[in-house]
Design a protein around this motif. Structure first.
Motif, short mmCIF file in Angstrom:
data_model
loop_
_atom_site.label_atom_id
_atom_site.label_comp_id
_atom_site.label_asym_id
_atom_site.label_seq_id
_atom_site.Cartn_x
_atom_site.Cartn_y
_atom_site.Cartn_z
N MET A 79 0.83 -1.20 0.00
CA MET A 79 0.00 0.00 0.00
C MET A 79 0.87 1.25 0.00
O MET A 79 0.55 2.24 -0.68
CB MET A 79 -0.93 -0.02 1.22
N TRP A 80 1.96 1.22 0.76
CA TRP A 80 2.85 2.38 0.79
C TRP A 80 3.48 2.63 -0.57
O TRP A 80 3.60 3.77 -1.02
CB TRP A 80 3.93 2.14 1.85
N GLU A 81 3.90 1.55 -1.24
CA GLU A 81 4.49 1.69 -2.58
C GLU A 81 3.49 2.30 -3.56
O GLU A 81 3.83 3.20 -4.34
CB GLU A 81 4.95 0.32 -3.08
N ARG A 82 2.23 1.83 -3.52
CA ARG A 82 1.22 2.35 -4.42
C ARG A 82 0.97 3.83 -4.16
O ARG A 82 0.82 4.63 -5.09
CB ARG A 82 -0.08 1.56 -4.21
N TYR A 83 0.94 4.22 -2.87
CA TYR A 83 0.72 5.63 -2.52
C TYR A 83 1.86 6.50 -3.03
O TYR A 83 1.64 7.59 -3.56
CB TYR A 83 0.57 5.76 -1.02
N CYS A 84 3.09 6.04 -2.86
CA CYS A 84 4.25 6.82 -3.31
C CYS A 84 4.22 7.03 -4.82
O CYS A 84 4.48 8.14 -5.32
CB CYS A 84 5.54 6.11 -2.91
N LEU A 85 3.91 5.96 -5.58
CA LEU A 85 3.92 6.09 -7.04
C LEU A 85 2.78 6.95 -7.54
O LEU A 85 2.93 7.67 -8.54
CB LEU A 85 3.82 4.68 -7.67
N ASP A 86 1.63 6.92 -6.83
CA ASP A 86 0.47 7.67 -7.31
C ASP A 86 0.46 9.12 -6.84
O ASP A 86 -0.19 9.97 -7.47
CB ASP A 86 -0.82 6.99 -6.83
N HIS A 87 1.17 9.42 -5.75
CA HIS A 87 1.08 10.77 -5.18
C HIS A 87 2.45 11.43 -4.98
O HIS A 87 2.65 12.56 -5.42
CB HIS A 87 0.33 10.72 -3.83
#
Length: 244
Positions: A79-87
């Motif tokens: 979830m942290w990886e997805r948040y970093c890439l999207d935001h």
């Protein structure tokens, strides 16, 4: 993020967000492994099971806990990886890096991309509303404290009234009236006795005065008695005795 405008921007400055994310994930996994290795070593020393069959049981238990923790950590890291890439590593639309030897692109393009006047106005409105709500909340708290103080005063007054009523119940009106009648009767008796005693004292004083008046040796003496008294004096003496 692959093939996107953000990836092209980061590639142009030799930055790789995915590589950074992978390094962080690997570091976290290494920390988890080191922590459980240390835990197993300390547990083996404390329980004194090293070199015994119980050491294998301990290792199995530690590995089971490690898998559970690692599973939860992996889910959080995804979830942290997805948040970093999207935001975190997503550049605003229309963002362009200036090329070497060229004047920088007008900053208004970037500013318009990240600033929205309508959003700023809404934020200001929300801040003002929040301030008003805080002031109203403070006023309500003051009113609540005042009401609590008034309620406490009312409770004390009610307690005093109840105590008075209980006292009245214990001493009924009839009993109080009987006590008043008894006290009044005693007072009348004492007053009558006092008047009688005063009258007797006054009568005795009058007799003493008359007696002293005619005690003169010319009126009453041991040799003549009343024979030497004048007729007028005897008559006045008799008149005084009749009036008593």
């Amino acid at each position: 993020m692959e093939g996107s405008e953000s990836e092209a921007v980061f590639d142009s400055v030799n930055l790789n967000p995915q590589l950074f994310i992978n390094e962080v994930i690997n570091t976290v996994n290494d920390l988890v492994d080191d922590a459980f290795d240390y835990f197993q070593q300390e547990a083996s020393t404390s329980l004194k099971v090293e070199g015994t069959d119980r050491a294998q049981d301990l290792a199995k238990g530690v590995n089971l806990i490690r898998k559970m923790v690692q599973s939860n950590v992996d889910k959080r890291l995804v979830m942290w990886e997805r948040y970093c890439l999207d935001h975190c590593f997503e550049v605003p639309e229309g963002f362009v890096l200036p090329k070497s030897g060229e004047t920088p692109v007008d900053s208004s393009v970037c500013q318009n991309a990240i600033c929205d006047p309508e959003v700023d106005a809404e934020l200001d409105s929300l801040r003002n509303k929040l301030t008003k709500v805080g002031e109203e909340s403070a006023a309500l708290n003051r009113e609540l404290q005042l009401l609590e103080q008034q309620s406490a005063s009312s409770d004390r007054l009610a307690a005093l009234v109840n105590e008075t009523l209980q006292l009245y119940d214990r001493n009924s009106f009839h009993e109080m009236f009987q006590e008043m009648v008894k006290t009044s009767s005693q007072l009348r008796m004492k007053t009558a006795k006092l008047k009688t005693r005063k009258a007797e004292e006054a009568k005795q004083n009058k007799i003493d005065k008359i007696y002293n008046r005619y005690k003169d040796s010319s009126v009453m003496n041991d040799s003549n008695g009343l024979s030497g008294a004048k007729l007028e004096d005897l008559q006045e003496f008799l008149d005084n005795m009749k009036t008593m």
